[in-house]
Write an enzyme that holds these catalytic residues in place. Structure first.
Site, PDB file in Angstrom:
ATOM      1  N   HIS A   1      -3.040  -8.430   6.771  1.00  0.00           N
ATOM      2  CA  HIS A   1      -2.090  -7.338   6.981  1.00  0.00           C
ATOM      3  C   HIS A   1      -1.049  -7.687   8.037  1.00  0.00           C
ATOM      4  CE1 HIS A   1      -0.810  -3.155   8.005  1.00  0.00           C
ATOM      5  NE2 HIS A   1      -1.053  -2.924   6.726  1.00  0.00           N
TER       6      HIS A   1
ATOM      7  N   ASN B   1       0.356   6.733   4.284  1.00  0.00           N
ATOM      8  CA  ASN B   1       0.298   6.631   2.829  1.00  0.00           C
ATOM      9  C   ASN B   1      -0.458   7.809   2.214  1.00  0.00           C
ATOM     10  OD1 ASN B   1       1.599   4.119   3.108  1.00  0.00           O
ATOM     11  ND2 ASN B   1      -0.353   3.050   3.296  1.00  0.00           N
TER      12      ASN B   1
ATOM     13  N   SER C   1       3.297   0.561   5.659  1.00  0.00           N
ATOM     14  CA  SER C   1       3.054  -0.599   6.523  1.00  0.00           C
ATOM     15  C   SER C   1       4.107  -1.672   6.335  1.00  0.00           C
ATOM     16  CB  SER C   1       1.682  -1.216   6.221  1.00  0.00           C
ATOM     17  OG  SER C   1       0.646  -0.503   6.832  1.00  0.00           O
TER      18      SER C   1
END
Length: 277
Positions: free
Chosen positions: A47, A138, A200
């Site tokens: 990530h 989200n 993100s």
């Protein structure tokens, strides 16, 4: 815009899953500190590697290019290899940001409850003129996550290549801008690349844009002695001045103020040639 600035001399602290090791990022990333016990500093999730690439991947002959390819990203590991963390690890990471004093902080993470300890650190960074850019979340209509929901942070929503807000992108009055966040190609684990979706991914786009803007104003300050882009509110004012309204007229829960026109914000002419490795 890269003919004006590529983010030189700007440091972005990325608080995420660990330090990225990737050839497209070498020289543009610095090992900071880990706040996850029992794990190495390196990103084992992917990530942070993906988000960091969106900010500062180099303008070379391969892979992809970040928004500010000459900026430097400092790694702070506050999420584990599974992508989870605690509010305490975030508090520790924000304390580290207060100590290091980067030009801005990028946080592609969030939780569904506020924390007075996190809020206190966010407020401190705000008074230090260090913008904190956060993914809105989200959850769709489930509301904006914290710390994006704090008024001191810059909350970023996600839209797709068709110019539509992503279904997953969190809506709420705290949303300020939207950026690309669907099927975004960037650096990933094992020297590879991946397409990921989420606010993100939108968050580091805005972090990269702010890095370009701050670099431009630092250059101007060196030349003229003047810089009207130092406080977080001045940064917001500059971004807003060059924002194209989207969605319903005015600020709305999905788009916030809209989408930043980066060419108008930074200026620029011809694209520089990629640098050989």
């Amino acid at each position: 815009t890269w003919s004006v600035t590529q983010g030189e001399n700007i440091t972005v602290m990325v608080i995420d899953t660990g330090h990225p090791e990737h050839p497209d990022l070498e020289g543009n990333v610095s090992v900071g500190r880990s706040f996850i016990a029992g794990e190495p500093m390196v990103d084992e999730n992917g990530h942070q590697t993906h988000c960091t690439g969106i900010i500062c991947a180099k303008n070379n002959e391969f892979g992809m290019v970040g928004v500010a390819p000459k900026s430097n990203c400092i790694s702070a590991k506050a999420l584990s290899r599974s992508g989870s963390g605690s509010y305490q690890t975030l508090v520790d990471a924000l304390d580290y940001a207060i100590e290091v004093k980067p030009d801005l902080v990028s946080m592609s993470l969030g939780g569904n409850a506020p924390s007075s300890d996190i809020e206190a650190r966010i407020k401190t960074l705000y008074t230090m003129n260090i913008p904190v850019v956060c993914a809105a979340g989200n959850t769709g209509s489930g509301g904006v996550n914290w710390p994006a929901a704090y008024e001191e942070t810059i909350a970023v929503a996600a839209y797709d290549k068709y110019g539509q807000i992503a279904n997953f992108s969190s809506r709420g009055s705290a949303v300020e801008w939207a950026a690309p966040g669907v099927n975004i190609y960037s650096t990933f684990l094992d020297k590879g690349y991946a397409g990921l979706s989420g606010t993100s991914m939108a968050c580091p786009f805005i972090s990269g844009v702010i890095a370009l803007m701050l670099a431009k104003h630092k250059k101007q300050e060196a030349d003229t002695g003047k810089n009207d882009c130092k406080t977080v509110e001045q940064i917001r004012e500059h971004l807003l001045k060059y924002t194209e309204d989207k969605g319903t007229i005015g600020k709305d829960a999905a788009w916030g103020y809209g989408v930043i026109n980066v060419v108008d914000l930074i200026g620029g002419g011809e694209q520089p040639e990629p640098e050989p490795e």
